[in-house]
Design a protein around this motif. Structure first.
Motif, PDB file in Angstrom:
ATOM      1  N   PHE A 153       0.775  -1.204   0.069  1.00  0.00           N
ATOM      2  CA  PHE A 153       0.106  -0.101  -0.195  1.00  0.00           C
ATOM      3  C   PHE A 153       0.830   1.228   0.116  1.00  0.00           C
ATOM      4  CE2 PHE A 153      -2.876   2.762   2.610  1.00  0.00           C
ATOM      5  CZ  PHE A 153      -3.465   3.480   1.538  1.00  0.00           C
ATOM      6  N   PHE A 154       1.868   1.025   0.786  1.00  0.00           N
ATOM      7  CA  PHE A 154       2.954   2.263   0.986  1.00  0.00           C
ATOM      8  C   PHE A 154       3.589   2.609  -0.609  1.00  0.00           C
ATOM      9  CE2 PHE A 154       7.380   3.486   1.462  1.00  0.00           C
ATOM     10  CZ  PHE A 154       7.327   4.833   1.910  1.00  0.00           C
ATOM     11  N   THR A 172       4.293   5.983  -4.996  1.00  0.00           N
ATOM     12  CA  THR A 172       4.961   6.104  -6.343  1.00  0.00           C
ATOM     13  C   THR A 172       3.619   7.139  -7.179  1.00  0.00           C
ATOM     14  OG1 THR A 172       5.421   3.844  -6.590  1.00  0.00           O
ATOM     15  CG2 THR A 172       4.883   4.863  -8.552  1.00  0.00           C
ATOM     16  N   ILE A 173       2.488   6.817  -6.862  1.00  0.00           N
ATOM     17  CA  ILE A 173       1.369   7.874  -7.283  1.00  0.00           C
ATOM     18  C   ILE A 173       1.437   9.170  -6.761  1.00  0.00           C
ATOM     19  CG2 ILE A 173      -1.042   8.417  -7.248  1.00  0.00           C
ATOM     20  CD1 ILE A 173      -1.396   5.241  -7.366  1.00  0.00           C
ATOM     21  N   THR A 174       1.903   9.338  -5.718  1.00  0.00           N
ATOM     22  CA  THR A 174       2.237  10.638  -5.242  1.00  0.00           C
ATOM     23  C   THR A 174       3.455  11.333  -5.940  1.00  0.00           C
ATOM     24  OG1 THR A 174       1.204  10.100  -3.001  1.00  0.00           O
ATOM     25  CG2 THR A 174       2.816  11.966  -3.074  1.00  0.00           C
ATOM     26  N   GLY A 175       4.448  10.746  -6.054  1.00  0.00           N
ATOM     27  CA  GLY A 175       5.597  11.052  -6.832  1.00  0.00           C
ATOM     28  C   GLY A 175       5.517  11.397  -8.204  1.00  0.00           C
ATOM     29  N   MET A 225      -2.562  12.669   0.912  1.00  0.00           N
ATOM     30  CA  MET A 225      -3.274  12.508   1.883  1.00  0.00           C
ATOM     31  C   MET A 225      -3.313  10.824   2.341  1.00  0.00           C
ATOM     32  SD  MET A 225      -6.217  15.296   2.362  1.00  0.00           S
ATOM     33  CE  MET A 225      -7.311  14.268   1.666  1.00  0.00           C
ATOM     34  N   VAL A 226      -3.482  10.107   1.011  1.00  0.00           N
ATOM     35  CA  VAL A 226      -3.562   8.867   0.901  1.00  0.00           C
ATOM     36  C   VAL A 226      -2.043   8.121   1.251  1.00  0.00           C
ATOM     37  CG1 VAL A 226      -3.715   6.698  -0.797  1.00  0.00           C
ATOM     38  CG2 VAL A 226      -5.338   8.644  -0.832  1.00  0.00           C
ATOM     39  N   TYR A 227      -1.159   8.866   0.942  1.00  0.00           N
ATOM     40  CA  TYR A 227       0.295   8.565   1.011  1.00  0.00           C
ATOM     41  C   TYR A 227       0.485   8.720   2.597  1.00  0.00           C
ATOM     42  CZ  TYR A 227       5.590   9.529   1.246  1.00  0.00           C
ATOM     43  OH  TYR A 227       6.770   9.432   1.607  1.00  0.00           O
ATOM     44  N   SER A 284      -1.020   5.833   4.243  1.00  0.00           N
ATOM     45  CA  SER A 284      -0.162   4.612   4.185  1.00  0.00           C
ATOM     46  C   SER A 284       1.029   4.716   5.159  1.00  0.00           C
ATOM     47  CB  SER A 284       0.592   4.380   2.540  1.00  0.00           C
ATOM     48  OG  SER A 284       1.421   5.271   2.272  1.00  0.00           O
ATOM     49  N   ILE A 285       1.556   5.695   5.326  1.00  0.00           N
ATOM     50  CA  ILE A 285       2.640   5.789   6.282  1.00  0.00           C
ATOM     51  C   ILE A 285       2.060   5.608   7.741  1.00  0.00           C
ATOM     52  CG2 ILE A 285       4.330   7.481   7.614  1.00  0.00           C
ATOM     53  CD1 ILE A 285       4.327   8.879   4.893  1.00  0.00           C
ATOM     54  N   LEU A 286       0.943   5.814   7.938  1.00  0.00           N
ATOM     55  CA  LEU A 286       0.277   5.657   9.318  1.00  0.00           C
ATOM     56  C   LEU A 286      -0.078   4.422   9.444  1.00  0.00           C
ATOM     57  CD1 LEU A 286      -2.041   8.789   9.768  1.00  0.00           C
ATOM     58  CD2 LEU A 286       0.180   8.324  10.872  1.00  0.00           C
TER      59      LEU A 286
END
Length: 117
Positions: free
Chosen positions: A21-22, A27-30, A66-68, A71-73
């Motif tokens: 998930f992370f 990747t999408i955020t980048g 926000m999704v990123y 995923s970190i949380l």
């Protein structure tokens, strides 16, 4: 946890799922971040007028970020990250190209620590 200790298979599965998930979120955020930077260069440095849909790129990056963060949380407590790792990993989602480097670094760390293939 040292690398010599055997990790329980159920824990490996939970960490592996969170890591996947992370990786996808990072990747999408980048990608959105790079598109946003290219858009800003074209608009503010080159002086090219951007179409109205180009503003959606910034909004899409905000949503992806926000999704990123989610995923970190999800991953950080399972991987037992320090606060510094949480912070630098979260910060990577807003710095061009640093996001890709940080994702690779964290993925390799977690894979090694939890003996993931």
């Amino acid at each position: 946890m040292t690398s010599q200790q055997q990790v329980h298979p159920e824990r490996q599965k939970r960490v592996s799922t969170a890591l996947t998930f992370f990786t996808v979120a990072a990747t999408i955020t980048g990608i959105f971040l790079v598109i946003l930077v290219i858009r800003m260069i074209l608009e503010y440095i080159v002086g090219m007028e951007m179409p109205d849909w180009a503003t959606l790129v910034a909004q899409a990056h905000g949503l992806a970020y926000m999704v990123y963060l989610l995923s970190i949380l999800n991953l950080a407590p399972k991987a037992r990250w320090s606060v510094g790792k949480w912070f630098t990993t979260a910060l990577a989602g807003v710095i061009p190209f640093f996001s890709f480097w940080m994702e690779i670094k964290r993925r390799n760390e977690v894979k090694q620590m939890f003996q993931l293939s």
